[in-house]
Design a protein around this motif. Sequence first.
Motif, PDB file in Angstrom:
ATOM      1  N   ASP A 145      50.199  28.840  35.544  1.00  0.00           N
ATOM      2  CA  ASP A 145      49.310  28.908  34.386  1.00  0.00           C
ATOM      3  C   ASP A 145      48.480  30.178  34.481  1.00  0.00           C
ATOM      4  O   ASP A 145      48.229  30.691  35.569  1.00  0.00           O
ATOM      5  N   TRP A 146      48.037  30.633  33.325  1.00  0.00           N
ATOM      6  CA  TRP A 146      47.149  31.801  33.281  1.00  0.00           C
ATOM      7  C   TRP A 146      45.732  31.320  33.055  1.00  0.00           C
ATOM      8  O   TRP A 146      45.472  30.513  32.164  1.00  0.00           O
ATOM      9  N   SER A 171      46.550  42.105  34.469  1.00  0.00           N
ATOM     10  CA  SER A 171      45.946  42.413  33.184  1.00  0.00           C
ATOM     11  C   SER A 171      47.011  42.184  32.119  1.00  0.00           C
ATOM     12  O   SER A 171      48.122  41.753  32.425  1.00  0.00           O
ATOM     13  N   LEU A 172      46.697  42.504  30.876  1.00  0.00           N
ATOM     14  CA  LEU A 172      47.712  42.396  29.831  1.00  0.00           C
ATOM     15  C   LEU A 172      48.881  43.326  30.115  1.00  0.00           C
ATOM     16  O   LEU A 172      50.022  43.039  29.774  1.00  0.00           O
ATOM     17  N   GLU A 173      48.591  44.469  30.774  1.00  0.00           N
ATOM     18  CA  GLU A 173      49.618  45.487  30.985  1.00  0.00           C
ATOM     19  C   GLU A 173      50.515  45.186  32.185  1.00  0.00           C
ATOM     20  O   GLU A 173      51.717  45.449  32.139  1.00  0.00           O
ATOM     21  N   GLU A 201      38.262  41.736  31.304  1.00  0.00           N
ATOM     22  CA  GLU A 201      38.821  40.442  31.646  1.00  0.00           C
ATOM     23  C   GLU A 201      40.217  40.613  32.238  1.00  0.00           C
ATOM     24  O   GLU A 201      40.936  41.550  31.897  1.00  0.00           O
ATOM     25  N   LEU A 202      40.576  39.674  33.124  1.00  0.00           N
ATOM     26  CA  LEU A 202      41.879  39.679  33.774  1.00  0.00           C
ATOM     27  C   LEU A 202      42.428  38.257  33.750  1.00  0.00           C
ATOM     28  O   LEU A 202      41.773  37.336  33.264  1.00  0.00           O
ATOM     29  N   PHE A 203      43.632  38.092  34.301  1.00  0.00           N
ATOM     30  CA  PHE A 203      44.261  36.778  34.322  1.00  0.00           C
ATOM     31  C   PHE A 203      44.632  36.421  35.760  1.00  0.00           C
ATOM     32  O   PHE A 203      45.296  37.203  36.437  1.00  0.00           O
TER      33      PHE A 203
END
Length: 272
Positions: free
Chosen positions: A107-108, A141-143, A261-263
């Motif tokens: 899960d994120w 991150s998103l990237e 923010e990060l995941f």
Amino acid sequence: MIGIVLFIALMGITLGQRSSLTWPEKFARDSIGFVQGIFYRPASAIAGFFEDIGNMRSIYKENERLKIAVAQLTTEQIQTRNYKETNVRLQNELQFTQQQKAKNNYDWRVAQVNSVSNDSKTLVIDIGSKDGARVGQEVRSLEGFVGVISRTANFTSTVTLLTTLDPKNPNSYAIAATALGKEQTFGMVESYDPVTNTFQMTKISENDSIAKGDQIITSGGGGKFRKNLLIGTVEKIQIGEFGQTRTAIIKPAASFVDWKELFVLYTPEVPE
């Protein structure tokens, strides 16, 4: 003579400083405005009509692109479902443990960045052990792949960034990696060059098909990191130190600057 006199008188009236127009000027201006309105409105409508046609063509083309994208996505979803079913079947046949099966299911959790260290090698996020954060969990991150949780407190955690990778540092680690779509490719991402802002992927076989432009992801080898985390893109391939291997220079997918923010990737708890 009378016409000349009237013309001179009219010039004298119109050239002087006035607060209002004379009735001939008003009549002329209103007449011109009326005639302009008669021609302008239809011309504007016609121009708008052709502009709408141009917009409709753009919308039609965009609609075609979206239809193609939806069709491709549907096909990819079917392929992904088949891959997942095949993967589950093979895991069962190979008698994978529940912990092994859960390794790449995660899960994120969104985490806010509280602070970044002065040397930009670590950062602190607002998720701690009370929230289920554990040492070793990957952060992205998103990237792309960013780092690993190295310490936890009750309500915060410290993340060590991939920019700390250094084979000379005994506390550093190497990441087993492969190229997306090239399962036979293998190498170790074990160092980062802050001058060029690139990773170095070493121990690549001289016969490996890795090439410029390939996306490098974690392979899951060694069990330290889960599979399919995007590390970056190959910029160039160099001959290794002794000529028997290759080294890939990789541009990071993540920017490593200005995060808000990060995941955090959470693996489900597996009962023992």
